[in-house]
Design a protein around this motif. Structure first.
Motif, mmCIF file in Angstrom:
data_model
loop_
_atom_site.group_PDB
_atom_site.id
_atom_site.type_symbol
_atom_site.label_atom_id
_atom_site.label_comp_id
_atom_site.label_asym_id
_atom_site.label_seq_id
_atom_site.Cartn_x
_atom_site.Cartn_y
_atom_site.Cartn_z
ATOM 1 N N PHE A 178 5.576 7.200 -5.531
ATOM 2 C CA PHE A 178 5.284 7.571 -7.133
ATOM 3 C C PHE A 178 4.269 8.533 -7.276
ATOM 4 C CE2 PHE A 178 7.650 3.426 -6.913
ATOM 5 C CZ PHE A 178 9.039 4.086 -7.528
ATOM 6 N N GLY A 179 3.821 8.928 -6.345
ATOM 7 C CA GLY A 179 2.564 9.905 -6.434
ATOM 8 C C GLY A 179 1.223 9.661 -6.332
ATOM 9 N N ASP A 223 0.499 -1.176 0.073
ATOM 10 C CA ASP A 223 0.055 0.217 -0.118
ATOM 11 C C ASP A 223 0.795 1.289 -0.102
ATOM 12 O OD1 ASP A 223 -2.232 -1.475 -0.224
ATOM 13 O OD2 ASP A 223 -2.981 -1.394 1.935
ATOM 14 N N LYS A 224 1.937 1.298 0.622
ATOM 15 C CA LYS A 224 2.663 2.670 0.830
ATOM 16 C C LYS A 224 3.803 2.668 -0.473
ATOM 17 C CE LYS A 224 2.573 2.295 5.765
ATOM 18 N NZ LYS A 224 3.316 2.238 7.125
#
Length: 168
Positions: A132-133, A126-127
């Protein structure tokens, strides 16, 4: 399951180290020094055992009221969905872990009968996309295509019409 305990980060790292070495005597001693007997025994038993749905349900009984209980409910639901698809050879192994910091939840390995190592590994990431925005939930995996292709070729599971060799 570490939130179930009061283990410091340094002790958690030692737990992973002992798991990696399959040194369960040192693991049992370390947990015994840092936790009460009930929690220590529970974690060692958890890491030494693996099993199917009935094992998961026994764990759920012990963890009611903790955040880990919700995780087990999710895994049970996943197990039942896979069983509906005919994939009933699912085994839960709570000793599998990863040193990779980008995993945020479940990690998994998929094995094929006749191949001595996993052909797919992956987990929740998830993180990772946030870097990468994109703040999105994610699950990723890697496929060991070489091992899978070798197994298929050896067992005539792939029809090869023309063999061509490239040399460099």
């Amino acid at each position: 399951l570490f939130p179930y305990t009061t283990l410091f980060r340094s002790v958690q790292k030692k737990v992973y180290e002992y798991m990696d070495l399959k040194d369960y005597v040192s693991l049992r001693n370390l947990l015994g020094e840092n936790l009460d007997e009930e929690k220590s025994s529970f974690l060692v038993d958890l890491l030494l055992k693996s099993g199917k749905l009935h094992y998961m349900e026994k764990l759920m009984d012990k963890l009611k009221g903790l955040s880990s209980y919700n995780d087990l409910c999710y895994l049970k639901e996943l197990y039942l969905l896979l069983a509906k698809l005919g994939l009933d050879n699912v085994i839960f192994d709570f000793s599998i872990y990863s040193y990779q910091q980008y995993y945020t939840g479940i990690i998994f390995s998929i094995y094929v009968n006749g191949v001595t190592k996993s052909v797919v590994t992956g987990g929740r990431l998830d993180k990772l996309l946030k870097e990468f925005g994109k703040d999105l939930e994610d699950c990723g995996f890697g496929l060991d295509i070489d091992s899978l292709a070798k197994h298929c070729l050896i067992n005539d599971l792939i029809l090869v019409k023309d063999e061509k060799y490239l040399g460099y």
